[in-house]
Design an enzyme around this catalytic site. Structure first.
Site, PDB file in Angstrom:
ATOM      1  CG  PHE A 227      34.452 -32.102 136.805  1.00 16.11           C
ATOM      2  CD1 PHE A 227      33.292 -32.263 136.072  1.00 16.11           C
ATOM      3  CD2 PHE A 227      34.694 -32.975 137.866  1.00 16.11           C
ATOM      4  CE1 PHE A 227      32.370 -33.260 136.388  1.00 16.11           C
ATOM      5  CE2 PHE A 227      33.788 -33.977 138.184  1.00 16.11           C
ATOM      6  CZ  PHE A 227      32.622 -34.122 137.456  1.00 16.11           C
ATOM      7  CB  SER A 250      31.732 -33.005 129.206  1.00 18.53           C
ATOM      8  OG  SER A 250      31.379 -31.842 129.915  1.00 18.53           O
ATOM      9  CB  CYS A 340      31.462 -24.453 143.303  1.00 21.60           C
ATOM     10  SG  CYS A 340      30.852 -25.141 141.776  1.00 21.60           S
TER      11      CYS A 340
HETATM   12  N1  SAH Z   1      38.759 -26.979 137.744  1.00 22.29           N
HETATM   13  C1  SAH Z   1      38.506 -25.977 136.735  1.00 22.29           C
HETATM   14  C2  SAH Z   1      37.082 -25.478 136.771  1.00 22.29           C
HETATM   15  C3  SAH Z   1      36.039 -26.563 136.608  1.00 22.29           C
HETATM   16  S1  SAH Z   1      34.467 -25.971 136.139  1.00 22.29           S
HETATM   17  C4  SAH Z   1      39.514 -24.837 136.867  1.00 22.29           C
HETATM   18  O1  SAH Z   1      40.305 -24.846 137.817  1.00 22.29           O
HETATM   19  O2  SAH Z   1      39.510 -23.954 136.019  1.00 22.29           O
HETATM   20  C5  SAH Z   1      33.588 -27.410 135.799  1.00 22.29           C
HETATM   21  C6  SAH Z   1      33.922 -28.078 134.472  1.00 22.29           C
HETATM   22  O3  SAH Z   1      33.193 -29.292 134.422  1.00 22.29           O
HETATM   23  C7  SAH Z   1      33.558 -27.325 133.207  1.00 22.29           C
HETATM   24  O4  SAH Z   1      34.700 -27.167 132.422  1.00 22.29           O
HETATM   25  C8  SAH Z   1      32.534 -28.232 132.485  1.00 22.29           C
HETATM   26  O5  SAH Z   1      32.734 -28.261 131.082  1.00 22.29           O
HETATM   27  C9  SAH Z   1      32.865 -29.562 133.069  1.00 22.29           C
HETATM   28  N2  SAH Z   1      31.777 -30.578 133.127  1.00 22.29           N
HETATM   29  C10 SAH Z   1      30.496 -30.413 133.507  1.00 22.29           C
HETATM   30  N3  SAH Z   1      29.851 -31.590 133.572  1.00 22.29           N
HETATM   31  C11 SAH Z   1      30.758 -32.550 133.215  1.00 22.29           C
HETATM   32  C12 SAH Z   1      30.719 -33.972 133.105  1.00 22.29           C
HETATM   33  N4  SAH Z   1      29.605 -34.660 133.392  1.00 22.29           N
HETATM   34  N5  SAH Z   1      31.840 -34.614 132.734  1.00 22.29           N
HETATM   35  C13 SAH Z   1      32.972 -33.931 132.439  1.00 22.29           C
HETATM   36  N6  SAH Z   1      33.074 -32.594 132.551  1.00 22.29           N
HETATM   37  C14 SAH Z   1      31.985 -31.913 132.920  1.00 22.29           C
END
Ligand code: SAH
Length: 396
Positions: A227, A250, A340
């Protein structure tokens, strides 16, 4: 001023200074009020309790501005609170000099429904409730004065606004769009922030300290960042000397900003970074069956449980990704795992991660509890404010 009368015996949460007045404890409104108007909140016996912003369409029927029933809610009130919030941050050594900073964190800064993030000299404002919507002129004026910013972008497009019966509003409300893409420096790493189309106000400022911790832990380790969004954790891991960083998200646009962000930091070893667009739930299994292992794994998923009613399904999702992550760790490996979700309390999250470690057959210890930095304060009368919780775990 209209009077919001509580049901008999339903003034306990107000006595404990919780700022939300749910529909279920409201008896009636005496007089007329439009959305966002200030109302006097009184107990069933007429005893004055607070002043609050009226929100007829929301389950949170009113949000408290003040627990002093005589305090006047006017432009000066907002000016005072905005200045106080900015001053609180200036007084914290770890926040001073940060390019990207949350200036106003809603309820916990005494301003329910108002979020303000600063990226350099650009502010991004989110009005998520009827109260701040009504006072937008006063709030924007106070922000300009207290922050000295050059421009303000409004990102009032979060889902919670709909629950308040408010339409989304976005656009520049002061100054003009900057000519160059907006770039902040976070602990030595340059990061582009798209305030118009990025998530939330453009960036996840709440993970600043935890990204720095990642940098301190990453030296000589192979890292998996799940993520990854625009690569904040990944870039800090590279800066800390990680031998490889595989980042998964994703979202195509997020990954393309991540690639740009890496290019913005030419001193980092770009050949050690790999970006992969995939669903984390399935990709973790793919990595496992291909025999991959990592020394440090970061799991920073989106909110699986926006409120307590989603907690059970969310718990299963957290458990699933944490089990998979534990199975992918090398001996002595570290897992940095987050939730979160406002709907999952920190004890619950720790239980989920404990269960995941047991499922994965890993002997695990907790090294650190992690949270958001001081620009995301948690008012102690508002436990919902403690939404971000993380655990740094190590397996044998
Ligand atoms: N760690 C990041 C923030 C993460 S926010 C930072 O420090 O900036 C959560 C992220 O998860 C988003 O970018 C979203 O696109 C992604 N996401 C949501 N569901 C997902 C999934 N099933 N698989 C992969 N990514 C996903």
């Amino acid at each position: 001023m209209a009077q919001l009368v509580l049901l008999p015996g339903k003034d306990r949460s107000l006595a404990r200074r919780h700022p939300w007045i749910f529909a279920g404890i409201v008896d009636r409104l005496n007089g007329r009020a439009r959305p966002g108007d200030t109302v006097d909140v009184v107990a069933a016996n007429g005893r004055p309790l607070a002043r609050a912003a009226w929100s007829p369409e929301s389950k949170i029927r009113a949000r408290v501005w003040t627990f002093d029933p005589d305090e006047i809610i006017d432009d000066v009130f907002f000016k005072r609170h905005v200045h106080a919030a900015v001053a609180r941050r200036q007084a914290m050594p770890d926040l001073r000099g940060q390019d990207g900073l949350r200036l106003i964190h809603g309820e916990s800064d005494g301003l329910p429904g108002l979020i303000v993030d600063r990226y350099g000299d650009t502010l991004v404002v989110q009005l998520t409730a009827t109260g701040p919507e009504k006072w937008r002129r006063a709030i924007l004026a106070a922000l300009r004065e207290a922050s000295g910013c050059a421009r303000i972008y409004e990102r009032s497009d979060s889902d919670v606004r709909r629950l308040e019966g408010l339409e989304p509003v976005t656009g520049w409300v002061f100054g003009e769009a900057p000519a160059e893409p907006l770039v902040i420096v976070e602990n030595g790493v340059r990061i582009g922030v798209d305030v118009v189309a990025g998530h939330k106000t453009g960036f996840y400022l709440d993970q600043r300290d935890n990204r720095l911790l990642t940098r301190e832990l990453a030296g000589g380790r192979t890292v998996l960042n799940c993520f990854c969004y625009t690569g904040g954790f990944s870039l800090q891991a590279l800066a800390g000397g990680a031998t490889s960083v595989l980042s998964i998200d994703s979202s195509g646009p997020a990954l393309s900003t991540a690639v740009d962000n890496l290019a913005r930091n030419p001193e980092l070893a770009a050949d050690r970074a790999e970006w992969r667009q995939a669903d984390v739930f399935s990709e973790l299994r793919v990595l496992k069956s291909a025999g991959h292992r990592f020394d440090l794994i970061i799991l920073d998923p989106p909110k699986f449980a926006p409120s307590a009613q989603h907690a059970e399904r969310a718990a299963r999702a957290y458990r699933d990704i944490n089990v998979c992550a534990f199975r992918l760790l090398n001996p002595g490996g570290l897992l940095m795992t987050y939730s979160c979700s406002g709907g999952i309390r920190s004890e619950h999250f720790q239980q989920i991660v404990t269960d995941a470690a047991i499922d994965a057959g890993q002997q695990t210890r907790l090294l650190h509890r992690l949270a958001a930095p001081a620009d995301h304060p948690v008012a102690l009368n508002f436990s919902e404010g403690e939404y971000l919780k993380g655990l740094l775990c190590q397996v044998d």
